[in-house]
Design a protein around this motif. Structure first.
Motif, PDB file in Angstrom:
ATOM      1  N   MET B   1      57.048 -22.799 -28.846  1.00 39.06           N
ATOM      2  CA  MET B   1      57.801 -23.662 -27.937  1.00 39.06           C
ATOM      3  C   MET B   1      57.214 -23.561 -26.531  1.00 39.06           C
ATOM      4  O   MET B   1      57.083 -22.480 -25.987  1.00 39.06           O
ATOM      5  CB  MET B   1      59.258 -23.217 -27.932  1.00 39.06           C
ATOM      6  N   LYS B   2      56.889 -24.706 -25.953  1.00 30.68           N
ATOM      7  CA  LYS B   2      56.268 -24.698 -24.640  1.00 30.68           C
ATOM      8  C   LYS B   2      57.332 -24.625 -23.549  1.00 30.68           C
ATOM      9  O   LYS B   2      58.326 -25.336 -23.600  1.00 30.68           O
ATOM     10  CB  LYS B   2      55.412 -25.941 -24.458  1.00 30.68           C
ATOM     11  N   LYS B   3      57.073 -23.749 -22.584  1.00 28.70           N
ATOM     12  CA  LYS B   3      58.065 -23.586 -21.515  1.00 28.70           C
ATOM     13  C   LYS B   3      57.492 -24.080 -20.204  1.00 28.70           C
ATOM     14  O   LYS B   3      56.303 -23.929 -19.934  1.00 28.70           O
ATOM     15  CB  LYS B   3      58.429 -22.109 -21.372  1.00 28.70           C
ATOM     16  N   ILE B   4      58.346 -24.620 -19.383  1.00 26.76           N
ATOM     17  CA  ILE B   4      57.900 -25.101 -18.085  1.00 26.76           C
ATOM     18  C   ILE B   4      58.997 -24.875 -17.057  1.00 26.76           C
ATOM     19  O   ILE B   4      60.183 -24.962 -17.385  1.00 26.76           O
ATOM     20  CB  ILE B   4      57.491 -26.591 -18.169  1.00 26.76           C
ATOM     21  N   ILE B   5      58.558 -24.527 -15.839  1.00 25.49           N
ATOM     22  CA  ILE B   5      59.547 -24.352 -14.769  1.00 25.49           C
ATOM     23  C   ILE B   5      59.506 -25.600 -13.889  1.00 25.49           C
ATOM     24  O   ILE B   5      58.428 -26.066 -13.503  1.00 25.49           O
ATOM     25  CB  ILE B   5      59.211 -23.126 -13.903  1.00 25.49           C
ATOM     26  N   VAL B   6      60.657 -26.150 -13.603  1.00 25.31           N
ATOM     27  CA  VAL B   6      60.706 -27.265 -12.661  1.00 25.31           C
ATOM     28  C   VAL B   6      61.552 -26.821 -11.473  1.00 25.31           C
ATOM     29  O   VAL B   6      62.688 -26.370 -11.639  1.00 25.31           O
ATOM     30  CB  VAL B   6      61.315 -28.525 -13.300  1.00 25.31           C
ATOM     31  N   GLY B   7      60.947 -26.905 -10.279  1.00 25.47           N
ATOM     32  CA  GLY B   7      61.683 -26.565  -9.067  1.00 25.47           C
ATOM     33  C   GLY B   7      62.030 -27.837  -8.315  1.00 25.47           C
ATOM     34  O   GLY B   7      61.216 -28.749  -8.227  1.00 25.47           O
ATOM     35  N   VAL B   8      63.254 -27.897  -7.801  1.00 28.43           N
ATOM     36  CA  VAL B   8      63.677 -29.065  -7.032  1.00 28.43           C
ATOM     37  C   VAL B   8      64.090 -28.582  -5.653  1.00 28.43           C
ATOM     38  O   VAL B   8      64.936 -27.694  -5.536  1.00 28.43           O
ATOM     39  CB  VAL B   8      64.859 -29.769  -7.728  1.00 28.43           C
ATOM     40  N   THR B   9      63.464 -29.141  -4.619  1.00 32.27           N
ATOM     41  CA  THR B   9      63.784 -28.700  -3.266  1.00 32.27           C
ATOM     42  C   THR B   9      64.376 -29.860  -2.473  1.00 32.27           C
ATOM     43  O   THR B   9      64.563 -30.954  -2.996  1.00 32.27           O
ATOM     44  CB  THR B   9      62.531 -28.181  -2.541  1.00 32.27           C
ATOM     45  N   ALA B  89      60.922 -14.794 -12.959  1.00 34.60           N
ATOM     46  CA  ALA B  89      60.392 -14.049 -11.829  1.00 34.60           C
ATOM     47  C   ALA B  89      59.354 -13.027 -12.284  1.00 34.60           C
ATOM     48  O   ALA B  89      58.800 -12.299 -11.468  1.00 34.60           O
ATOM     49  CB  ALA B  89      61.537 -13.356 -11.089  1.00 34.60           C
ATOM     50  N   SER B  90      59.121 -12.978 -13.583  1.00 32.45           N
ATOM     51  CA  SER B  90      58.192 -11.967 -14.077  1.00 32.45           C
ATOM     52  C   SER B  90      56.972 -12.620 -14.712  1.00 32.45           C
ATOM     53  O   SER B  90      57.088 -13.627 -15.415  1.00 32.45           O
ATOM     54  CB  SER B  90      58.909 -11.093 -15.104  1.00 32.45           C
ATOM     55  N   GLY B  91      55.840 -12.016 -14.492  1.00 32.87           N
ATOM     56  CA  GLY B  91      54.598 -12.546 -15.037  1.00 32.87           C
ATOM     57  C   GLY B  91      54.534 -12.420 -16.543  1.00 32.87           C
ATOM     58  O   GLY B  91      53.801 -13.157 -17.214  1.00 32.87           O
ATOM     59  N   SER B  92      55.319 -11.504 -17.100  1.00 35.51           N
ATOM     60  CA  SER B  92      55.275 -11.323 -18.552  1.00 35.51           C
ATOM     61  C   SER B  92      56.015 -12.439 -19.281  1.00 35.51           C
ATOM     62  O   SER B  92      55.915 -12.584 -20.483  1.00 35.51           O
ATOM     63  CB  SER B  92      55.863  -9.969 -18.923  1.00 35.51           C
ATOM     64  N   PHE B  93      56.784 -13.210 -18.544  1.00 35.91           N
ATOM     65  CA  PHE B  93      57.471 -14.356 -19.139  1.00 35.91           C
ATOM     66  C   PHE B  93      56.506 -15.535 -19.091  1.00 35.91           C
ATOM     67  O   PHE B  93      56.203 -16.073 -18.033  1.00 35.91           O
ATOM     68  CB  PHE B  93      58.741 -14.651 -18.333  1.00 35.91           C
ATOM     69  N   LYS B  94      56.011 -15.906 -20.266  1.00 35.33           N
ATOM     70  CA  LYS B  94      54.912 -16.871 -20.277  1.00 35.33           C
ATOM     71  C   LYS B  94      55.411 -18.302 -20.184  1.00 35.33           C
ATOM     72  O   LYS B  94      56.187 -18.747 -21.037  1.00 35.33           O
ATOM     73  CB  LYS B  94      54.086 -16.692 -21.544  1.00 35.33           C
ATOM     74  N   VAL B  95      54.963 -18.991 -19.151  1.00 35.60           N
ATOM     75  CA  VAL B  95      55.270 -20.416 -19.063  1.00 35.60           C
ATOM     76  C   VAL B  95      53.952 -21.176 -19.001  1.00 35.60           C
ATOM     77  O   VAL B  95      52.933 -20.622 -18.617  1.00 35.60           O
ATOM     78  CB  VAL B  95      56.112 -20.757 -17.818  1.00 35.60           C
ATOM     79  N   GLU B  96      54.003 -22.420 -19.386  1.00 33.67           N
ATOM     80  CA  GLU B  96      52.778 -23.217 -19.374  1.00 33.67           C
ATOM     81  C   GLU B  96      52.422 -23.641 -17.956  1.00 33.67           C
ATOM     82  O   GLU B  96      51.271 -23.649 -17.569  1.00 33.67           O
ATOM     83  CB  GLU B  96      53.004 -24.447 -20.240  1.00 33.67           C
ATOM     84  N   ALA B  97      53.456 -23.993 -17.186  1.00 32.78           N
ATOM     85  CA  ALA B  97      53.191 -24.509 -15.847  1.00 32.78           C
ATOM     86  C   ALA B  97      54.467 -24.508 -15.037  1.00 32.78           C
ATOM     87  O   ALA B  97      55.558 -24.262 -15.559  1.00 32.78           O
ATOM     88  CB  ALA B  97      52.645 -25.939 -15.932  1.00 32.78           C
ATOM     89  N   MET B  98      54.283 -24.794 -13.752  1.00 31.17           N
ATOM     90  CA  MET B  98      55.453 -24.987 -12.896  1.00 31.17           C
ATOM     91  C   MET B  98      55.204 -26.216 -12.041  1.00 31.17           C
ATOM     92  O   MET B  98      54.093 -26.432 -11.554  1.00 31.17           O
ATOM     93  CB  MET B  98      55.659 -23.767 -12.008  1.00 31.17           C
ATOM     94  N   VAL B  99      56.261 -27.024 -11.894  1.00 32.66           N
ATOM     95  CA  VAL B  99      56.153 -28.216 -11.048  1.00 32.66           C
ATOM     96  C   VAL B  99      57.250 -28.133  -9.995  1.00 32.66           C
ATOM     97  O   VAL B  99      58.411 -27.889 -10.338  1.00 32.66           O
ATOM     98  CB  VAL B  99      56.355 -29.505 -11.869  1.00 32.66           C
ATOM     99  N   VAL B 100      56.869 -28.278  -8.726  1.00 32.61           N
ATOM    100  CA  VAL B 100      57.895 -28.351  -7.693  1.00 32.61           C
ATOM    101  C   VAL B 100      57.969 -29.811  -7.255  1.00 32.61           C
ATOM    102  O   VAL B 100      57.014 -30.343  -6.679  1.00 32.61           O
ATOM    103  CB  VAL B 100      57.575 -27.429  -6.503  1.00 32.61           C
TER     104      VAL B 100
END
Lengths: 659, 503
Positions: B1-9, B89-100
């Protein structure tokens, strides 16, 4: 002036007995450590010596003692019950409160005669049911909790039966004795006093058509959590209704709490009978009762369907949550490869050529079921609004003639609940049986059973809602003329197969389709959409919307509304026994029922023929039979749903410590 | 399962995030969403969505916003920006990418300086240090030197700076199109395909003329819109094409059809779908000179009304599907259900061309089946009322061919049939629902499908005159059981099996 109403108090321990007698109870009900519903805690309930002592204690004080033998009992438990019944025959309590019809048979066998009260769990809600019980020697009926005082009055007038009414305390959302949710999901049966209270779960509301949540106000999430009953303010009304006994709920409660509650009702009754004219509720007493309340109060169904007013949506007054939503077990490929039921069948007793029966929601569905190879079709009430909502005389008539033309048995069903004018509808239906000439009639409660007995040339079928789980109740129903019974869906298959093998009456099992966890007079459409009930003239939103409840595990429980506006709340998983048919056939199932009222006509034919195919293959050669997984894939594609085992795999069992 | 972080500012443009998250979810990503405090304020201002309640409640609100099913409990996770100890917040938690997206200049600055003051900044910091993909979508304009230097810093460490600068070459027709462009660009940078806009390509114009068609729909009344739905379904067998529909409905105003047909032709439609005989006539008239093909349905007899030279070939630019159910079939069904049928009373609307067309066929079929026929011409409701006073003998059956006036007042006839205990065969399903004994009708949706398939063939090069006029292949048998019971009929089992609707 008619007799004074009896104030009936629950007793779980000796100190409670003393407290409620002191507070002025006219009668108490209590149970032994076994055969009894409220058995959550070992320090509650009475030993035989204590029962004898309780009777000795109460009688000189003018207080009656009723003993609860009010469980549904398996064969093993029935055997174990016999010495206890003999003991009761000796100590002679004032009555036994019983739920299981088999208890009547066993008492006859043993020659024990004691007055019998029919428990609320028998779901008695109509006149013919009372007549049936009366003929079986029952002297008092504890009315179903969904009966109004007006209806009670009518029932008294027409039957003369002593009627007892739940007046104060804990209530159920589901019709009494008809809730299978806890039993099917946890193996802890509500009907055996072990309810895990799934109605106290938090739910969201889901619109199946829109595939979207229905927005509810914040904090409104305990959608089924009914409030507590309180009738203190209605003593004159209770008296007018002719009810003979006011029952207070709570055999697991403390002496302090029950002493107070009983005392308050005592004072109210005494004041009322002393001066009916000048009687008014004592506000201070009410306040004290209210301050001691567990949940908020409601008069429930005493006057009318209370709708949203009977629900404590916030959940904040729930005293304790017995369970939280759990993920229902789904049938996996491994379960099929392992044939999980193969170890459950102890001996083989194959019924000759079991029938394939299909219950359908409309005449098109029936035609499709016949095309698919059904031997028998169930048509008639109760039917869901989404599948047509009713069977007209013409529908029934032409369905019959179609069945005859195609050589298929056609059995007319009747609703599980037939209260008041719904019973009139059943009478009208039975009146038309002369012209309809069905092969059989399915009775789903004791009242319809009683009426159906009078029909000529019609086989009498009993539905699962009759809650038959031992051979003694089979025996009684056989005497009443029942030709086929249905296995109750919450019991473990091991017990089911034992029952079928010992039974003198053939059994049908539910094999496919959605399983009703609860049936309730509370309409979610009306309550949540509009805030009231159908008697307030709802806008029939059930005709436009299809709702589901979403539990906290995000599982969807479909809600269907029937022709009498009752809501049926289903398990999240539908049942599918297709891969396990062989073990069921080997254990003596006489008929398999596909419950396809919610299915579209297009789905019914292919699904029925899948079952037909496998039943034929097993019949031809059970030894060589092997279930092909391709058909499982086919079934899942045919009707998209999550499929599970109902109660067959993890359902209700005898616990050795209960014996 | 691919994970991605989306940040909204708190930069303006919450819709960019809305479309991005929606698409990521649809593309099977698990989305971890972080919204900063200013982000929430902007969200309320721009979308009216005020997050309230606990995290769970907010998650529900957001699921609605992102068109994620509420029962989804795994693939959408809302994180609190203050929760600096969250998984991401941890590098060991693998995500594919982050988009802000959108990314404020304050956040650009914090990320560029590695300050990690809250979860969003920390997550971005982790993504950079782990060498994973970071996309920031700033919106600020104009940009100060400070902004530019911070952006340059991000670019140097490998982040993609993708400013919210929509293009116009894809001919945006709406704000949604403009927003879709930016979100689409983000998706492309994540290596995902999307259909938020048509990517620019030199062959674009050529490809378009081949694969996109303008279809005019000329409709007489919304009652027949099932045919339009069917048409769209039918034409979709032409897979590679895209259809732009121009739907004109005159709601019964026949003269207006002329102007609408003209307008459709002038707008250069590739094909016109005409629903009903008058619509077909006007469409054929307007399109004829320009050679625009016309496909019609339901038209009872296109030959008689002059739309086609013969049933085999129109010999012009029209073709279509007739709505006429064969009279033999109808009367055969009638007799099967009502074997005592000897005489037919045909109640039809005089002065209606359709009625007289069907009447002609009915008369022929009745003669072949040795049924006597009495015709009753109706020109007003009074005629129907007069009919109600007449007595008919047993063995009589009422038959109504396509006749709008009679159909609109069918309850009169139903009532009369009921009182005299005689059967009535009606030309539409609704009349059977109301109490006519039976009907054998062409389903409008099915007719539409057939017409749609013809349209697809024409667009792929076939000449309309080479496509014979279609007929309803498998008309729907509709039976009313209550009426049957009233007439004390036995219904043969096969009729129940063949019926498509039973009332």
């Amino acid at each position: 002036m008619q007799q004074k109403m009896e104030l009936l108090a629950p007793v779980g321990r000796w100190d409670v007995l003393e407290a409620v007698v002191e507070a002025g109870a006219d009668a108490v009900y209590l149970g032994a450590k076994k055969h009894n519903m409220r058995m959550f805690r070992s320090d509650f309930n009475f030993t035989e010596e204590e029962i004898a002592a309780a009777i000795k204690y109460a009688r000189p004080r003018g207080v009656k003692v009723y003993i609860t033998v009010n469980n549904l009992l398996f064969d093993q438990e029935m055997e174990d019950l016999k010495p206890y019944l003999k003991f009761l025959g000796k100590v002679k309590p004032d009555a036994l409160i019983m739920q299981d019809l088999g208890v009547i048979t066993v008492m006859r066998e043993l020659g024990v005669t004691l007055p019998l009260h029919a428990s609320v769990m028998m779901n008695v809600h109509n006149e013919p049911a009372i007549k049936l019980l009366s003929e079986q020697g029952v002297s008092r009926v504890i009315l179903s909790r969904d009966i109004s005082l007006m209806e009670a009055k009518q029932l008294l007038k027409n039957t003369g039966m002593e009627l007892e009414y739940f007046t104060h305390g804990d209530m159920c959302l589901c019709q009494s004795g008809q809730c299978y949710h806890s039993g099917m999901v946890f193996g802890e049966s509500s009907n055996r006093g072990r309810c895990m209270k799934t109605c106290r779960w938090a739910f969201g509301l889901w619109d199946r058509e829109q595939e979207a949540a229905v927005a509810l106000p914040r904090g409104k999430k305990y959608l089924l959590a009914v409030k507590d009953m309180c009738m203190l303010n209605f003593i004159p009304e209770l008296h007018d209704s002719g009810i003979c006994s006011l029952k207070i709920e709570g055999r697991m409660r403390t002496a302090d709490y029950l002493g107070t509650v009983v005392g308050i009702y005592r004072r109210a009754l005494d004041r009322y009978y002393e001066d009916p004219l000048g009687y008014a509720v004592d506000a201070r007493d009410f306040k004290e009762l209210h301050d001691k309340r567990v949940r908020d109060f409601s008069s429930m169904y005493a006057f009318k369907n209370p709708g949203s007013l009977s629900i404590g949506y916030s959940g904040e007054r729930e005293p304790r949550f017995f369970s939280y939503a759990v993920r229902e077990k789904e049938i996996t490929q491994k379960d099929i490869e392992d044939q999980v039921f193969s170890h459950q069948v102890e001996k083989e007793k194959r019924a000759h050529n079991p029938k394939l029966a299909v219950r359908v929601g409309n005449i098109k569905g029936m035609v499709e079921a016949v095309k698919g190879g059904a031997d028998c079709v169930y048509i008639g009430g109760e039917s869901f609004i989404t599948s047509g909502g009713s069977w007209s005389s013409a529908d029934l008539y032409y369905a019959m003639s179609y069945g005859r033309a195609r050589g298929v048995e056609v059995v007319v069903t009747t609703p599980r609940i037939t209260q008041g004018r719904e019973m009139e509808k059943v009478r009208e239906l039975f009146f038309q049986m002369e012209t309809l000439k069905p092969s059989g009639v399915m009775a789903a409660n004791l009242g319809t059973l009683y009426l159906a007995r009078r029909l000529k040339n019609v086989d009498l079928y009993g539905d699962y809602s009759l809650n038959v789980i031992n051979r003694w109740s089979v025996e009684l129903l056989k005497k009443l003329g029942v030709k086929q019974l249905t296995l109750q869906p919450e019991i473990n298959f091991r017990h089911g197969s034992q029952l079928m093998q010992n039974s003198q009456v053939p059994f049908e099992v539910l094999a496919h389709g959605p399983l009703t966890a609860m049936i309730t007079d509370h309409c979610l459409h009306a309550a949540l959409g509009e805030g009231f009930t159908r008697t307030d003239v709802c806008s029939l939103s059930c005709r436009e919307k299809k709702l589901s409840l979403l539990d906290e595990k995000a599982q969807e429980h479909h809600v269907e509304v029937d022709e009498d506006c009752r809501n049926h709340i289903f398990l999240a998983n539908e049942l599918a026994l297709l891969p396990f048919l062989r073990d069921f056939i080997q254990s003596g199932v006489a008929s398999f029922r596909l419950e396809l009222r919610t299915y579209s006509p297009e789905e019914i034919q292919p699904l029925t023929s899948l079952y037909r195919k496998h039943m034929d293959m097993i019949n031809n050669d059970p030894k060589k039979y092997h279930f092909d997984l391709k058909d499982w894939v086919k079934l899942k594609k045919l009707h998209k749903a999550a499929y599970g085992f109902g109660g067959y795999l993890k359902g209700v069992k005898v616990r050795t410590r209960d014996l | 399962m691919k994970k991605i972080i989306v940040g909204v500012t708190g930069a303006s443009g919450i819709d960019y995030a809305r479309i991005l998250v929606r698409e990521l979810y649809r593309k099977d990503y698990t989305v971890y969403l972080i919204i900063t405090g200013p982000g929430k304020i902007v969200m309320e201002k721009e979308s009216g969505l005020k997050l309230s309640g606990n995290l769970e409640d907010q998650e529900r609100q957001l699921k609605n916003f992102f068109e994620i099913p509420l029962k989804e409990d795994r693939r959408f996770v809302l994180l609190e920006n203050e929760d600096i100890a969250a998984s991401v917040a941890s590098g060991s938690f693998k995500v594919e990418a982050m988009v802000v997206i959108p990314c404020s200049m304050a956040t650009v600055s914090s990320i560029a300086r590695g300050s990690s003051q809250d979860l969003l900044e920390r997550a971005a910091d982790v993504v950079i240090k782990e060498g994973r993909r970071l996309i920031v979508v700033p919106r600020e304009t104009p940009l100060s030197r400070i902004h530019l230097e911070n952006l340059l810093q991000l670019s140097r460490v490998g982040a993609t700076v993708l400013p919210a600068m929509p293009a116009f070459y894809h001919n945006p027709g709406s704000v949604e199109d403009l927003v879709g462009f930016v979100s689409g660009r983000v998706l492309e940078h994540l290596g995902l395909e999307h259909d938020l806009y048509q990517p620019w390509s030199p062959e674009r114009s050529r490809v378009d003329t081949e694969s996109s068609y303008n279809i005019g729909i000329l409709q007489l009344t919304s009652h027949l819109d099932d045919t339009v739905e069917g048409f769209k379904e039918g034409i979709s067998i032409f897979k590679k094409a895209e259809f732009n529909y121009d739907y004109r409905n005159v709601e019964g105003n026949v003269p207006q059809l002329a102007a609408e047909a003209e307008d459709l032709v002038n707008r250069g439609m590739d094909l016109i779908f005409a629903c009903t005989t008058p619509a077909a006539k006007f469409a054929a008239g307007a399109a004829g000179g320009k050679g625009i093909p016309v496909v019609f349905t339901p038209v009872l007899d296109p030959v008689k009304v002059g739309l086609a030279a013969s049933w085999e070939s129109s010999e012009n630019n029209c073709t279509g599907v007739s709505g006429l159910v064969s009279s033999e079939q109808k009367l055969t069904r009638f007799k099967e259900l009502y074997p005592g049928l000897r005489k037919l009373v045909v109640v039809f609307e005089g002065e209606n061309p359709n009625a007289s067309i069907e009447l002609e066929y009915v008369l022929k079929a009745a003669a072949r089946m040795r049924l006597t026929v009495q015709t009753v011409e109706v020109t007003s409701i009074e005629d129907l009322k007069a009919l109600a006073k007449k007595k008919f003998y047993a063995g009589t059956g009422f038959f109504v061919p396509v006749s709008p006036l009679v159909e609109q007042n069918i309850t009169w006839l139903i009532q009369q049939a009921r009182e005299q205990k005689l059967p009535l065969m009606a030309p539409n399903e609704d009349a059977v629902k109301k109490g006519a004994l039976l009907g054998l009708v062409a389903g409008h949706y099915d007719l539409g499908i057939e017409a749609g398939k013809m349209a697809a063939e024409i667009l792929q090069g076939k000449d309309p005159s080479d496509i014979p006029i279609g007929r309803p292949e498998d008309p729907d048998l509709i039976i009313n059981l209550t009426t049957a019971m009233h007439l004390k009929l036995d219904i043969p089992a096969h009729l129940l099996e063949q019926a498509s609707a039973i009332y």
